[in-house]
Write a protein that holds these residues in place. Structure first.
Motif, PDB file in Angstrom:
ATOM      1  N   TRP A  38       8.330  -0.312   0.659  1.00 51.11           N
ATOM      2  CA  TRP A  38       6.965  -0.855   0.600  1.00 51.11           C
ATOM      3  C   TRP A  38       6.842  -2.129   1.427  1.00 51.11           C
ATOM      4  O   TRP A  38       7.765  -2.933   1.482  1.00 51.11           O
ATOM      5  N   ASP A  41       2.235  -6.486   1.307  1.00 49.52           N
ATOM      6  CA  ASP A  41       0.819  -6.437   0.896  1.00 49.52           C
ATOM      7  C   ASP A  41       0.381  -5.005   0.565  1.00 49.52           C
ATOM      8  O   ASP A  41      -0.715  -4.586   0.897  1.00 49.52           O
ATOM      9  N   SER A  42       1.235  -4.276  -0.123  1.00 53.11           N
ATOM     10  CA  SER A  42       0.957  -2.877  -0.432  1.00 53.11           C
ATOM     11  C   SER A  42       0.106  -2.727  -1.694  1.00 53.11           C
ATOM     12  O   SER A  42      -0.091  -3.677  -2.453  1.00 53.11           O
ATOM     13  N   HIS A  43      -0.373  -1.484  -1.885  1.00 53.01           N
ATOM     14  CA  HIS A  43      -1.205  -1.140  -3.039  1.00 53.01           C
ATOM     15  C   HIS A  43      -0.753   0.215  -3.572  1.00 53.01           C
ATOM     16  O   HIS A  43      -0.492   1.137  -2.797  1.00 53.01           O
ATOM     17  N   TRP A  44      -0.695   0.334  -4.898  1.00 55.03           N
ATOM     18  CA  TRP A  44      -0.331   1.576  -5.552  1.00 55.03           C
ATOM     19  C   TRP A  44      -1.485   1.935  -6.470  1.00 55.03           C
ATOM     20  O   TRP A  44      -1.719   1.270  -7.486  1.00 55.03           O
ATOM     21  N   ASP A  45      -2.231   2.962  -6.099  1.00 55.43           N
ATOM     22  CA  ASP A  45      -3.421   3.362  -6.850  1.00 55.43           C
ATOM     23  C   ASP A  45      -3.024   4.362  -7.931  1.00 55.43           C
ATOM     24  O   ASP A  45      -2.748   5.522  -7.646  1.00 55.43           O
ATOM     25  N   VAL A  54      -5.240  -0.076 -10.045  1.00 54.19           N
ATOM     26  CA  VAL A  54      -4.585  -0.282  -8.754  1.00 54.19           C
ATOM     27  C   VAL A  54      -3.690  -1.509  -8.875  1.00 54.19           C
ATOM     28  O   VAL A  54      -4.138  -2.575  -9.294  1.00 54.19           O
ATOM     29  N   SER A  56      -1.414  -4.220  -6.921  1.00 50.87           N
ATOM     30  CA  SER A  56      -1.334  -4.789  -5.573  1.00 50.87           C
ATOM     31  C   SER A  56      -0.170  -5.750  -5.455  1.00 50.87           C
ATOM     32  O   SER A  56       0.123  -6.509  -6.380  1.00 50.87           O
ATOM     33  N   GLY A  57       0.463  -5.700  -4.291  1.00 49.40           N
ATOM     34  CA  GLY A  57       1.594  -6.575  -3.993  1.00 49.40           C
ATOM     35  C   GLY A  57       2.905  -5.903  -4.338  1.00 49.40           C
ATOM     36  O   GLY A  57       3.055  -5.310  -5.410  1.00 49.40           O
ATOM     37  N   LYS A  58       3.847  -5.995  -3.422  1.00 49.04           N
ATOM     38  CA  LYS A  58       5.138  -5.325  -3.580  1.00 49.04           C
ATOM     39  C   LYS A  58       5.839  -5.729  -4.877  1.00 49.04           C
ATOM     40  O   LYS A  58       6.338  -4.861  -5.606  1.00 49.04           O
ATOM     41  N   GLN A 130       2.042   1.464   2.884  1.00 48.04           N
ATOM     42  CA  GLN A 130       1.008   0.421   2.782  1.00 48.04           C
ATOM     43  C   GLN A 130       0.224   0.655   1.489  1.00 48.04           C
ATOM     44  O   GLN A 130      -0.090  -0.275   0.769  1.00 48.04           O
ATOM     45  N   SER A 131      -0.085   1.935   1.232  1.00 49.08           N
ATOM     46  CA  SER A 131      -0.737   2.275  -0.031  1.00 49.08           C
ATOM     47  C   SER A 131      -0.386   3.708  -0.410  1.00 49.08           C
ATOM     48  O   SER A 131      -0.154   4.557   0.455  1.00 49.08           O
TER      49      SER A 131
END
Length: 140
Positions: A38, A41-45, A54, A56-58, A130-131
């Motif tokens: 990751w 500045d990634s996002h996991w929805d 969601v 946010s942040g590694k 990134q996401s």
């Protein structure tokens, strides 16, 4: 009709290896390897689970994953890409996966089939998430 697989073959192979490394890290519960996939500045929805939404942040993503993994003992996670489209240093992918794990407390097999829709970024010659957007297709 847009091709499901487009862009340089070398990049598509590297993205497939990223997806496969993700699955390997999940199966082995390898926090360091999983985290290395990751960008900061990634996002996991995970809004399929309203209580998670969601993330946010590694650091927050890795902490959530690490805290969840004990709830999935004897996990088997298999992944299959359905689409990879590369455009320069950005890409999108769709990966279907199947997981089986022992339900805590009962030991009964639980099964899920789901899909990730991914946005990827290439940094210093390497692909990262990134996401990721998660959706369950079927669960039993």
């Amino acid at each position: 009709m847009t091709a499901n697989f487009s862009g340089p073959l070398e990049d598509r192979l590297a993205i497939r290896e990223l997806l496969e490394t993700y699955a390997d890290a999940v199966n082995r519960v390898d926090r360091d390897l999983w985290a290395s996939l990751w960008v900061e500045d990634s996002h996991w929805d995970l809004s399929h689970y309203p209580e998670l939404g969601v993330v946010s942040g590694k650091a927050a993503i890795v902490e959530l994953w690490a805290s969840a993994m004990p709830h999935y003992p004897q996990l088997s996670f298999l992944l299959n890409p359905g689409m990879i489209r590369v455009d320069g240093d950005r890409a999108e992918a769709r990966a279907y996966f199947s997981e089986v794990y022992a339900e805590p407390g009962t030991g009964k097999d639980k099964r899920a089939r789901a899909c990730y829709i991914d946005r990827l970024v290439k940094q210093d010659g390497q692909w990262f998430f990134q996401s990721r957007s998660f959706t369950i297709i079927h669960q039993s």
